[in-house]
Motif scaffolding. Structure first.
Motif, PDB file in Angstrom:
ATOM      1  N   THR A 104     -29.638  29.907  30.124  1.00 34.16           N
ATOM      2  CA  THR A 104     -28.647  30.445  29.189  1.00 34.16           C
ATOM      3  C   THR A 104     -27.276  29.936  29.590  1.00 34.16           C
ATOM      4  OG1 THR A 104     -29.953  32.433  28.796  1.00 34.16           O
ATOM      5  CG2 THR A 104     -27.622  32.535  28.246  1.00 34.16           C
ATOM      6  N   GLN A 105     -26.578  29.316  28.632  1.00 34.30           N
ATOM      7  CA  GLN A 105     -25.270  28.722  28.885  1.00 34.30           C
ATOM      8  C   GLN A 105     -24.191  29.475  28.103  1.00 34.30           C
ATOM      9  OE1 GLN A 105     -24.721  25.774  30.922  1.00 34.30           O
ATOM     10  NE2 GLN A 105     -26.789  26.393  31.561  1.00 34.30           N
ATOM     11  N   LEU A 106     -23.072  29.734  28.788  1.00 35.87           N
ATOM     12  CA  LEU A 106     -21.923  30.343  28.109  1.00 35.87           C
ATOM     13  C   LEU A 106     -21.138  29.225  27.442  1.00 35.87           C
ATOM     14  CD1 LEU A 106     -20.283  32.916  27.538  1.00 35.87           C
ATOM     15  CD2 LEU A 106     -18.936  32.391  29.584  1.00 35.87           C
ATOM     16  N   VAL A 107     -21.028  29.290  26.118  1.00 35.27           N
ATOM     17  CA  VAL A 107     -20.434  28.211  25.328  1.00 35.27           C
ATOM     18  C   VAL A 107     -19.163  28.698  24.637  1.00 35.27           C
ATOM     19  CG1 VAL A 107     -20.811  26.612  23.409  1.00 35.27           C
ATOM     20  CG2 VAL A 107     -22.706  27.189  24.950  1.00 35.27           C
ATOM     21  N   LEU A 108     -18.097  27.924  24.766  1.00 42.20           N
ATOM     22  CA  LEU A 108     -16.878  28.187  24.006  1.00 42.20           C
ATOM     23  C   LEU A 108     -16.984  27.423  22.693  1.00 42.20           C
ATOM     24  CD1 LEU A 108     -14.032  29.325  23.657  1.00 42.20           C
ATOM     25  CD2 LEU A 108     -13.152  27.322  24.880  1.00 42.20           C
ATOM     26  N   VAL A 109     -17.005  28.148  21.578  1.00 38.43           N
ATOM     27  CA  VAL A 109     -17.226  27.536  20.263  1.00 38.43           C
ATOM     28  C   VAL A 109     -15.989  26.757  19.832  1.00 38.43           C
ATOM     29  CG1 VAL A 109     -17.831  27.949  17.857  1.00 38.43           C
ATOM     30  CG2 VAL A 109     -18.788  29.412  19.658  1.00 38.43           C
ATOM     31  N   LYS A 152     -17.187  32.513  15.345  1.00 33.35           N
ATOM     32  CA  LYS A 152     -16.065  31.707  14.878  1.00 33.35           C
ATOM     33  C   LYS A 152     -15.498  30.895  16.045  1.00 33.35           C
ATOM     34  CE  LYS A 152     -12.840  35.581  15.488  1.00 33.35           C
ATOM     35  NZ  LYS A 152     -13.876  36.449  16.109  1.00 33.35           N
ATOM     36  N   PRO A 153     -14.723  29.835  15.747  1.00 29.77           N
ATOM     37  CA  PRO A 153     -14.119  29.044  16.827  1.00 29.77           C
ATOM     38  C   PRO A 153     -13.279  29.915  17.754  1.00 29.77           C
ATOM     39  CG  PRO A 153     -13.913  27.882  14.749  1.00 29.77           C
ATOM     40  CD  PRO A 153     -14.453  29.251  14.417  1.00 29.77           C
ATOM     41  N   GLY A 154     -13.424  29.695  19.035  1.00 31.45           N
ATOM     42  CA  GLY A 154     -12.713  30.499  20.016  1.00 31.45           C
ATOM     43  C   GLY A 154     -13.569  31.598  20.618  1.00 31.45           C
ATOM     44  N   ASP A 155     -14.742  31.844  20.041  1.00 36.51           N
ATOM     45  CA  ASP A 155     -15.664  32.842  20.605  1.00 36.51           C
ATOM     46  C   ASP A 155     -16.445  32.243  21.771  1.00 36.51           C
ATOM     47  OD1 ASP A 155     -15.011  34.844  18.838  1.00 36.51           O
ATOM     48  OD2 ASP A 155     -16.648  34.408  17.445  1.00 36.51           O
ATOM     49  N   TYR A 156     -16.769  33.104  22.726  1.00 37.13           N
ATOM     50  CA  TYR A 156     -17.727  32.752  23.765  1.00 37.13           C
ATOM     51  C   TYR A 156     -19.090  33.261  23.316  1.00 37.13           C
ATOM     52  CZ  TYR A 156     -13.909  31.642  26.998  1.00 37.13           C
ATOM     53  OH  TYR A 156     -12.810  31.088  27.606  1.00 37.13           O
ATOM     54  N   VAL A 157     -20.081  32.373  23.372  1.00 40.80           N
ATOM     55  CA  VAL A 157     -21.421  32.717  22.913  1.00 40.80           C
ATOM     56  C   VAL A 157     -22.438  32.345  23.992  1.00 40.80           C
ATOM     57  CG1 VAL A 157     -23.181  32.313  21.149  1.00 40.80           C
ATOM     58  CG2 VAL A 157     -20.766  32.313  20.512  1.00 40.80           C
ATOM     59  N   GLN A 158     -23.355  33.266  24.264  1.00 45.76           N
ATOM     60  CA  GLN A 158     -24.472  32.958  25.151  1.00 45.76           C
ATOM     61  C   GLN A 158     -25.529  32.207  24.346  1.00 45.76           C
ATOM     62  OE1 GLN A 158     -24.528  33.494  28.296  1.00 45.76           O
ATOM     63  NE2 GLN A 158     -23.136  35.175  28.771  1.00 45.76           N
ATOM     64  N   VAL A 159     -25.870  31.001  24.798  1.00 48.89           N
ATOM     65  CA  VAL A 159     -26.823  30.151  24.081  1.00 48.89           C
ATOM     66  C   VAL A 159     -27.988  29.805  25.008  1.00 48.89           C
ATOM     67  CG1 VAL A 159     -27.187  27.935  22.915  1.00 48.89           C
ATOM     68  CG2 VAL A 159     -25.016  29.171  22.620  1.00 48.89           C
ATOM     69  N   LYS A 160     -29.211  30.065  24.528  1.00 48.87           N
ATOM     70  CA  LYS A 160     -30.398  29.673  25.291  1.00 48.87           C
ATOM     71  C   LYS A 160     -30.765  28.240  24.931  1.00 48.87           C
ATOM     72  CE  LYS A 160     -34.997  31.066  26.762  1.00 48.87           C
ATOM     73  NZ  LYS A 160     -36.038  32.104  26.733  1.00 48.87           N
ATOM     74  N   VAL A 161     -30.841  27.370  25.938  1.00 49.10           N
ATOM     75  CA  VAL A 161     -31.073  25.942  25.711  1.00 49.10           C
ATOM     76  C   VAL A 161     -32.550  25.692  25.443  1.00 49.10           C
ATOM     77  CG1 VAL A 161     -30.882  23.626  26.705  1.00 49.10           C
ATOM     78  CG2 VAL A 161     -29.144  25.358  27.220  1.00 49.10           C
ATOM     79  N   THR A 162     -32.831  24.965  24.343  1.00 45.80           N
ATOM     80  CA  THR A 162     -34.214  24.680  23.953  1.00 45.80           C
ATOM     81  C   THR A 162     -34.572  23.203  24.043  1.00 45.80           C
ATOM     82  OG1 THR A 162     -33.514  24.522  21.640  1.00 45.80           O
ATOM     83  CG2 THR A 162     -34.317  26.672  22.414  1.00 45.80           C
ATOM     84  N   SER A 163     -33.560  22.301  24.026  1.00 41.15           N
ATOM     85  CA  SER A 163     -33.820  20.867  24.154  1.00 41.15           C
ATOM     86  C   SER A 163     -32.552  20.192  24.655  1.00 41.15           C
ATOM     87  CB  SER A 163     -34.266  20.255  22.812  1.00 41.15           C
ATOM     88  OG  SER A 163     -33.220  20.363  21.855  1.00 41.15           O
TER      89      SER A 163
END
Length: 605
Positions: free
Chosen positions: A517-522, A563-574
């Motif tokens: 799981t990666q913390l992503v800045l949109v 929306k842009p500027g949000d931090y989102v937890q993203v589970k990496v699939t590929s």
């Protein structure tokens, strides 16, 4: 040293020292005065006028005028302490340009179009130039057809970058010729490194531009544009030992963006043998701490979620602007590294600046670029590891894997010292992501040297890489001392091999993140699909994921649109060598951990 602009004769150079020398000359011999007393230069046309006059009179008439004019003492402020009538030391003397009408430097609604080429420093320079012009009443347009002024912010690091500008100038010159006479004449300007390096070709040979402004002359843009209105070419490419634009607050070209660049120092003293930067951007000087912190606070108030501290050699930052920063503390370099310049003492260092910036907003990411490997003392590495909002990503330019080539490049380290630094960084910051620069086909590079670079790529395994074929630049040490003796086709083959090896290793690293799981800045909508969003993780790797309208908010347990500027937890699939793909789990903050799941998403793979 500061020097006059193109076209000044020797007599003209000497007369630049006299602020009011215009009183000694006929009205037609107009001098272009600088923004401040530390700049001194004349226009191209006026230099010819002075030169012609000098030839006609043999210098005798001019000498008599000079003798009858004011002495040097008349131009020195506060000649003697306590002298009667001497102005106060704190008195501000406003610089004027008597040859220009009072309102001539006002933009009066004229529209400016910017095109930016090259590195992040040029993006920041564009924001500085726009801030200066905006205050003078200019308007900005994104429509080339509506522009009254076109300014290209340029790069000279490689020949390909310059050729791009030459081609663009030909297109813009054609646009200029087609402009209806009923409209204000279109003005074209070159800003940045190419303006300083190629001033002769741009002004005299090609005659494609109206305005040239070097990296330290952006304050002078309103005056240069005003001079160009009379049909003259206007130029200021002087390099400064002081200019940092500390009092100019950059205006972001994309106000809705959630990432920003903050310049903390300018110039470079490393003098790598292949590099043009010290000759186009001048000596190192650091921006005062207070102005940097003020800008970062302002960006935080505007909702910016990531700042990148910028400099040609960003981690050699050394602020000596305040007395309390002065000390006898020497510079601490990475073990096994050296520099061409003498050790510097005192000043507030990069580690202290980084620490203070990181405290401004705990929910704002902090990055920095571009550093030199020699300037990574332990206090910088430990700070990166300790602070959650300083990204665990380090740019570590290697340039070559061969000690022999590194010596020819004057990099100040060996292959072994570089690898030792990499091991040390990974021991302090285990999860660090590394990026690097490499040059293929440098002067004298043999096949064995190339293979050593290939092996370095495999041994270090970089997440991000910037790889280029060598391009010789005039003025550099290499230009005067070495031969560009590697054939073009060999350079290209070696470059392609380096790129292939880099991508193999980067793909392997990224595949290792599948399932994490990666913390992503949109950042915004993906370039390839409006149904997807993209952003970057802590390691500066691009992450692409579906734009789901109602992800879980980790903090509240409710739902909210991404929306842009949000931090989102993203589970990496590929993964590929360039990016990661995944599914969004939940909205988050920089400090929050992972662990939530997307409502109604089912199996996330």
């Amino acid at each position: 040293m500061l020097r006059p602009v193109l076209g000044c004769c020797e007599l003209c150079k000497r007369m630049n020292l006299l602020k009011h020398v215009r009183k000694l000359l006929r009205p037609s011999e107009r001098w272009i005065q600088p923004h401040s007393s530390r700049y001194s230069y004349c226009s191209v046309s006026s230099s010819h006028a002075v030169s012609n006059e000098h030839r006609k009179t043999g210098g005798s008439g001019f000498s008599s005028k000079l003798a009858a004019g004011p002495s040097f003492r008349d131009f020195v402020k506060n000649v003697a302490a306590g002298e009667k009538g001497a102005p106060d030391l704190q008195e501000e003397v406003e610089e004027t340009h008597p040859y220009l009408p009072e309102d001539s430097q006002i933009g009066t609604g004229r529209k400016v179009y910017f095109e930016t080429y090259g590195c992040q420093m040029n993006v920041n320079d564009t924001e500085i130039a726009w801030s200066i012009l905006q205050k003078k009443g200019y308007l900005r347009t994104s429509d080339l057809a509506q522009a009254d002024v076109i300014l290209l912010v340029t790069c000279s690091v490689r020949e390909k970058a310059e050729q791009t500008i030459w081609n663009r100038l030909q297109q813009l010159t054609a646009l200029k010729r087609r402009r209806p006479r009923s409209q204000t004449p279109l003005k074209i300007g070159i800003l940045g490194c190419m303006a300083e390096r190629l001033k002769k070709q741009l002004l005299e040979r090609e005659k494609l531009v109206d305005v040239l402004a070097g990296p330290d002359a952006y304050r002078d843009l309103p005056r240069l544009l005003s001079v160009s209105e009379s049909g003259q070419q206007a130029i200021n490419v002087l390099l400064s030992l002081e200019e940092t634009y500390a009092d100019v607050m950059p205006v972001q070209l994309h106000p809705q963006g959630r990432a920003a660049f903050v310049s903390i120092m300018r110039g470079c003293d490393n003098m790598c043998s292949y590099c043009i930067v010290p000759f186009t951007r001048g000596r190192e000087r650091s921006r005062p701490l207070a102005s940097i912190l003020q800008e970062v606070r302002m960006l935080s108030d505007q909702g910016v979620k990531e700042v990148t501290l910028l400099g040609q050699n960003v981690n050699s930052y050394r602020d000596t602007s305040e007395v309390q920063f002065c000390s006898s503390e020497p510079t601490h370099m990475s073990r096994g590294f050296s520099s061409l310049y003498k050790d510097r003492k005192g000043g507030l260092r990069f580690s202290e600046l980084l620490e203070r910036v990181s405290r401004i907003d705990p929910d704002m990411r902090v990055r920095f670029t571009s550093p030199h490997p020699k300037d990574f003392p332990d206090e910088v590495l430990q700070l990166i590891q300790e602070r959650h909002n300083i990204c665990k990503q380090i740019h570590l330019p290697a340039q070559s894997g061969s000690t022999r080539i590194l010596q020819a490049m004057r990099r100040g380290y060996t292959r072994e010292a570089y690898l030792e630094l990499v091991d040390h960084i990974r021991s302090v910051i285990p999860e660090v992501s590394l990026s690097s620069d490499f040059i293929a086909g440098f002067c004298g590079e043999t096949e064995e040297d190339h293979l050593q670079t290939v092996s370095l790529l495999r041994e270090v395994r970089y997440n991000v890489g910037f790889l280029f074929a060598y391009s010789m630049r005039k003025k550099t040490h290499v230009y005067h001392r070495l031969q560009d003796d590697v054939p073009g086709e060999v350079k290209q083959r070696r470059l392609e091999e380096l790129i292939r090896v880099f991508r193999e290793e980067a793909a392997s690293l990224n595949l290792g993140l599948v399932g994490s799981t990666q913390l992503v800045l949109v950042e915004g909508v993906s370039k390839r699909s409006a149904a997807e969003l993209s952003g970057r993780n802590d390691g500066n790797v691009k992450v692409i994921f579906p734009n789901l309208e109602d992800p879980t908010d980790c903090a509240s347990g409710g739902t909210a649109g991404i929306k842009p500027g949000d931090y989102v937890q993203v589970k990496v699939t590929s993964a590929s060598s360039q990016s990661l793909r995944g599914v969004p789990l939940c909205l988050s903050t920089l400090k929050a951990g992972s662990g939530c799941t997307l409502q109604g998403s089912g199996d996330t793979g």
